[in-house]
Design an enzyme around this catalytic site. Structure first.
Site, PDB file in Angstrom:
ATOM      1  N   GLU A 138       1.935   1.919  -3.466  1.00 27.14           N
ATOM      2  CA  GLU A 138       0.853   2.514  -4.261  1.00 27.14           C
ATOM      3  C   GLU A 138       0.871   4.037  -4.105  1.00 27.14           C
ATOM      4  O   GLU A 138       0.735   4.780  -5.084  1.00 27.14           O
ATOM      5  CB  GLU A 138      -0.486   1.940  -3.806  1.00 27.14           C
ATOM      6  CG  GLU A 138      -1.691   2.621  -4.409  1.00 27.14           C
ATOM      7  CD  GLU A 138      -2.887   2.619  -3.477  1.00 27.14           C
ATOM      8  OE1 GLU A 138      -3.590   3.641  -3.414  1.00 27.14           O
ATOM      9  OE2 GLU A 138      -3.126   1.591  -2.807  1.00 27.14           O
ATOM     10  N   HIS A 139       1.037   4.503  -2.865  1.00 28.71           N
ATOM     11  CA  HIS A 139       1.093   5.948  -2.631  1.00 28.71           C
ATOM     12  C   HIS A 139       2.316   6.576  -3.296  1.00 28.71           C
ATOM     13  O   HIS A 139       2.226   7.643  -3.906  1.00 28.71           O
ATOM     14  CB  HIS A 139       1.134   6.226  -1.127  1.00 28.71           C
ATOM     15  CG  HIS A 139      -0.208   6.205  -0.465  1.00 28.71           C
ATOM     16  ND1 HIS A 139      -0.768   7.315   0.121  1.00 28.71           N
ATOM     17  CD2 HIS A 139      -1.109   5.205  -0.296  1.00 28.71           C
ATOM     18  CE1 HIS A 139      -1.946   7.010   0.624  1.00 28.71           C
ATOM     19  NE2 HIS A 139      -2.177   5.724   0.391  1.00 28.71           N
ATOM     20  N   HIS A 150       0.828  -1.202   0.000  1.00 37.61           N
ATOM     21  CA  HIS A 150       0.000   0.000   0.000  1.00 37.61           C
ATOM     22  C   HIS A 150       0.867   1.260   0.000  1.00 37.61           C
ATOM     23  O   HIS A 150       0.559   2.252  -0.674  1.00 37.61           O
ATOM     24  CB  HIS A 150      -0.916  -0.025   1.229  1.00 37.61           C
ATOM     25  CG  HIS A 150      -1.714   1.223   1.410  1.00 37.61           C
ATOM     26  ND1 HIS A 150      -1.389   2.177   2.349  1.00 37.61           N
ATOM     27  CD2 HIS A 150      -2.815   1.690   0.758  1.00 37.61           C
ATOM     28  CE1 HIS A 150      -2.255   3.163   2.284  1.00 37.61           C
ATOM     29  NE2 HIS A 150      -3.125   2.908   1.330  1.00 37.61           N
ATOM     30  N   GLU A 204      -4.216   8.045   7.384  1.00 38.05           N
ATOM     31  CA  GLU A 204      -5.197   7.103   6.824  1.00 38.05           C
ATOM     32  C   GLU A 204      -5.466   5.956   7.793  1.00 38.05           C
ATOM     33  O   GLU A 204      -6.609   5.523   7.970  1.00 38.05           O
ATOM     34  CB  GLU A 204      -4.676   6.564   5.486  1.00 38.05           C
ATOM     35  CG  GLU A 204      -5.651   5.693   4.735  1.00 38.05           C
ATOM     36  CD  GLU A 204      -5.107   5.227   3.395  1.00 38.05           C
ATOM     37  OE1 GLU A 204      -5.841   4.489   2.695  1.00 38.05           O
ATOM     38  OE2 GLU A 204      -3.964   5.577   3.035  1.00 38.05           O
ATOM     39  N   GLU A 234       4.723  11.190   2.609  1.00 41.26           N
ATOM     40  CA  GLU A 234       3.652  10.221   2.384  1.00 41.26           C
ATOM     41  C   GLU A 234       3.465   9.322   3.594  1.00 41.26           C
ATOM     42  O   GLU A 234       2.357   8.835   3.841  1.00 41.26           O
ATOM     43  CB  GLU A 234       3.938   9.402   1.131  1.00 41.26           C
ATOM     44  CG  GLU A 234       2.687   8.906   0.430  1.00 41.26           C
ATOM     45  CD  GLU A 234       1.761  10.036  -0.002  1.00 41.26           C
ATOM     46  OE1 GLU A 234       0.542   9.787  -0.107  1.00 41.26           O
ATOM     47  OE2 GLU A 234       2.237  11.163  -0.234  1.00 41.26           O
TER      48      GLU A 234
END
Length: 419
Positions: free
Chosen positions: A50-51, A47, A127, A120
């Site tokens: 992905e960012h 994940h 998140e 990030e």
């Protein structure tokens, strides 16, 4: 509509479907690398990658990636699941080559700038915090962990904060080197697309990649478990899961029809009995999900601390009853819902592209829609009743969140089913 599939010599696959009458296309790359491919110390890195894909390449800054797609009115995004990571865009006809070039760039030329990694990291930690503050999201992570404890398939996709806080540039590069091989990539496009042109472009962009050794995946094992998390909330969040078939098992169609009939809509048994007749909750439903070798049929509801016991008991009673008297009319309605959902969803090129990629990943081909519909139509009422019996006798997992001090345990629910 015509589906075409081509494989480059290095194993990179390209699948397209031309949809006449459109002026746009959806194009993306799906990679057989998700949460379940992480080692324990890597949990959350798929994940994170992905960012980072949108945070700059050797050719483009993060702003340029966004501007080049949005300058032509397009849209670009990505997602990570437990089995896949996807990077995709929606653009007009003339901008398909641009979209493919941008997607290839973010996959092949990421810079993983340390400053951007730190930026990030903060976003992802926010998140994770948001997910933990959303009970009807986090409850499914806890159910997954209870069903597949101490296994990659049971871990959260976002990863725990302490691991996300420790990732550095080599961790990202190593995961890409290990899992982003050409034979695990699928370029999928649907809409107003030219298959031959996309193949030529893909060959130029990805044909140089060297094949990797075959990845050996460890099969997941469903194990009964439960998790009760006490917190002062307005509602108890209840998630109960039963072991189900994997997506390569023909029984997946029966499982999906059962969950649709049992709790998939306003006419379903759960909705009618528990919400409409008794008013015990606002939200209740059942759904079936699947992975390569396993799956889970899940029941979710949110209710008060005072009513969780009654809701759980009635749910168990309805499960038992479904094995005895699920009617042909209910099964027919569920079949119609499944077929309509499939066909309506595929009116979108984005949904088409995703289906193409998923089918190639699972089967190595794209079955005709008629083949899928015939499998749905082949499921009988007897099949659905038999599935309910087998499901109740198999593995189960339970997650509860909120004021759950007096909520039933998994053993209590098992006893109710056996009574």
């Amino acid at each position: 509509m015509t589906v075409q599939l081509h494989t480059l010599p290095n194993g990179f696959r390209i699948v397209t479907e031309h949809m006449p009458g459109l002026e746009s296309a959806s194009i993306g790359i799906w990679i057989d690398a998700g949460g379940r491919h992480e080692r324990l110390e890597q949990n959350g890195i798929a994940h994170f990658l992905e960012h980072m894909a949108f945070k700059g390449t050797k050719r483009r800054t993060a702003l340029q990636i966004a501007e080049e797609i949005e300058d032509v009115g397009g849209y670009i995004n990505a997602y990570t699941s437990r089995e896949l990571t996807a990077f995709y865009a929606r653009v007009l006809r003339a901008d398909v080559p641009l979209a493919l070039d941008v997607i290839a760039d973010i996959l092949l030329n990421p810079v993983f700038d340390p400053a951007e990694i730190e930026n990030e990291r903060g976003v992802i930690l926010q998140e994770i915090g948001q997910a933990l503050d959303t009970p009807d999201d986090v409850i499914f992570d806890w159910l997954q962990e209870s069903a597949y404890p101490e296994q990659a398939l049971g871990r959260t996709i976002l990863g725990p904060s302490e691991r996300v806080s420790s990732f550095v540039r080599p961790d990202l590069s190593d995961f890409v080197a290990e899992h982003y091989g050409p034979e695990r990539m699928i370029l999928s496009a649907a809409g107003v697309v030219d298959h031959d042109a996309i193949v030529r472009t893909a060959e130029a962009l990805f044909g140089h990649l060297a094949p990797q050794p075959a990845y050996i995946q460890t099969d997941a094992r469903f194990q009964s478990g439960e998790r009760h998390e006490v917190k002062t909330l307005e509602q108890v969040h209840f998630a109960l899961g039963f072991e189900g078939p994997g997506y390569r098992d023909d029984a997946i169609y029966t499982a999906q029809i059962f969950s649709t009939a049992f709790g998939g809509g306003m006419s379903s048994r759960l909705f009618q009995e528990i919400r409409e007749r008794r008013g015990l909750c606002y939200t209740i439903y059942a759904q079936t999900g699947a992975y390569a070798e396993t799956g889970m049929t899940t029941i979710y509801a949110g209710t008060s601390a005072e009513e969780i016991g009654e809701l759980a008991a009635i749910t168990m009673d309805e499960l038992k009853r479904s094995a005895d008297d699920m009617s042909p009319a209910e099964v027919a309605r569920a079949r119609a819902q499944m077929k309509a959902g499939l066909l309506m969803g595929l009116e979108s090129p984005s949904s088409r592209a995703e289906r193409l990629a998923r089918m190639v990943s699972i089967w190595g081909r794209v079955p005709d829609l008629e083949e899928t519909i015939s499998r749905i139509d082949a499921v009988t009422t007897g099949d659905v009743r038999d599935f309910a019996v087998q499901m109740m006798q198999g593995g189960a997992a339970l997650a509860l969140y909120g004021p759950v001090e007096n909520a039933p345990r998994l053993g209590d629910l098992r006893e109710r089913l056996a009574a």
